[in-house]
Design a protein around this motif. Structure first.
Motif, short mmCIF file in Angstrom:
data_model
loop_
_atom_site.label_atom_id
_atom_site.label_comp_id
_atom_site.label_asym_id
_atom_site.label_seq_id
_atom_site.Cartn_x
_atom_site.Cartn_y
_atom_site.Cartn_z
N PHE A 4 65.58 -6.86 -5.70
CA PHE A 4 65.37 -7.84 -4.64
C PHE A 4 63.90 -7.92 -4.20
O PHE A 4 63.45 -8.96 -3.74
CB PHE A 4 66.22 -7.48 -3.41
N ILE A 39 63.40 -7.00 4.94
CA ILE A 39 62.87 -6.25 3.79
C ILE A 39 61.46 -5.78 4.10
O ILE A 39 61.10 -4.62 3.85
CB ILE A 39 62.90 -7.09 2.50
N GLU A 59 69.34 5.24 0.45
CA GLU A 59 70.57 4.52 0.16
C GLU A 59 71.23 4.02 1.44
O GLU A 59 71.26 4.71 2.44
CB GLU A 59 71.55 5.44 -0.56
N SER A 62 75.42 -0.98 -0.27
CA SER A 62 75.26 -1.36 -1.68
C SER A 62 73.81 -1.68 -2.05
O SER A 62 73.56 -2.41 -3.00
CB SER A 62 76.16 -2.57 -1.99
N TYR A 63 72.87 -1.11 -1.31
CA TYR A 63 71.44 -1.33 -1.57
C TYR A 63 70.70 -0.01 -1.58
O TYR A 63 71.08 0.94 -0.92
CB TYR A 63 70.83 -2.25 -0.50
N VAL A 79 63.31 -2.56 -3.73
CA VAL A 79 64.67 -2.62 -3.18
C VAL A 79 65.58 -3.22 -4.25
O VAL A 79 65.29 -4.29 -4.80
CB VAL A 79 64.74 -3.47 -1.89
N THR A 80 66.67 -2.50 -4.57
CA THR A 80 67.60 -2.92 -5.63
C THR A 80 69.04 -2.78 -5.15
O THR A 80 69.29 -2.27 -4.06
CB THR A 80 67.43 -2.03 -6.88
N ASP A 81 69.97 -3.20 -6.01
CA ASP A 81 71.36 -2.87 -5.77
C ASP A 81 71.62 -1.46 -6.28
O ASP A 81 70.73 -0.82 -6.84
CB ASP A 81 72.29 -3.90 -6.41
N THR A 82 72.84 -0.96 -6.10
CA THR A 82 73.14 0.44 -6.45
C THR A 82 73.24 0.67 -7.95
O THR A 82 73.17 1.80 -8.40
CB THR A 82 74.45 0.90 -5.80
N MET A 198 72.76 -5.95 3.77
CA MET A 198 71.33 -5.97 3.44
C MET A 198 70.52 -5.61 4.68
O MET A 198 69.58 -4.84 4.60
CB MET A 198 70.95 -7.36 2.94
#
Length: 202
Positions: A4, A39, A59, A62-63, A79-82, A198
């Motif tokens: 993201f 963000i 963590e 789900s991010y 920043v990413t998903d899991t 988010m």
């Protein structure tokens, strides 16, 4: 798998956002402004609170936010998903910080006004290319595994906060967030929507 955000900041206190690139296409059009502010808020908070030489994996739901603070006065945040591989996320940070320091001297960004950004179009290319983690393979091969001597701290957003500090209070006090974003945070928290997932990592 999704990336993201990729950001470069100073690791001073307060941290300054020098440049960033985000892919918020998975969020509704009217939510993107608020998500972007959160963000940036997360990135500056994490950059300020990550010790020099430390790698952190933060963590929340789900991010995941990945942060590395180097000895040159810079911090990188992804920043990413899991599902996104940690090793690749840290490789991205290393690559971005290395390329940034080749392009800009410390004197270029050290006294930069906090409202200004440095042009670094390479971030857009990285954000696009590294949506597929296999495209980071050349960097992974160079780096192999993160050295065993390097410590990756696994944190939650709660552990990033200082003792007695609450995310709600930080959001309320922040001058980085518009009143619209603060209202978005409160509303999404109450309704427990997917966007809140988010917001609370950020």
């Amino acid at each position: 798998m999704k990336v993201f955000n990729i950001s470069i900041l100073t690791n001073s206190s307060p941290a300054k956002l020098l440049c960033s690139e985000q892919d918020l296409s998975s969020f509704g059009f009217f939510q993107r402004g608020s998500v972007q502010e959160f963000i940036n808020f997360f990135s500056t908070t994490a950059a300020e609170r990550t010790q020099v030489g430390e790698r952190s994996k933060i963590e929340q739901q789900s991010y995941i936010g990945y942060v590395y603070s180097n000895s040159n006065g810079l911090a990188g945040v992804v920043v990413t998903d899991t599902e996104y591989p940690s090793r690749v996320a840290f490789s991205i940070i290393n690559k971005v910080l290395d390329d940034f320091t080749l392009k800009y001297k410390k004197s270029d960004w050290e006294n930069l006004d906090s409202k200004n950004r440095l042009p670094f179009p390479e971030l857009k290319t990285y954000l696009t290319d590294f949506q597929d983690p296999h495209k980071a393979d050349p960097f992974m091969k160079v780096q192999q595994e993160l050295d065993e001597t390097k410590v990756i701290l696994h944190k939650t957003m709660d552990s990033l906060l200082q003792r007695g500090e609450k995310l709600d209070d930080l959001v309320a006090k922040s001058d980085q967030l518009s009143s619209q974003s603060k209202m978005f945070y409160k509303t999404s928290k109450k309704t427990n929507t997917c966007c809140y997932l988010m917001v609370i990592i950020l």
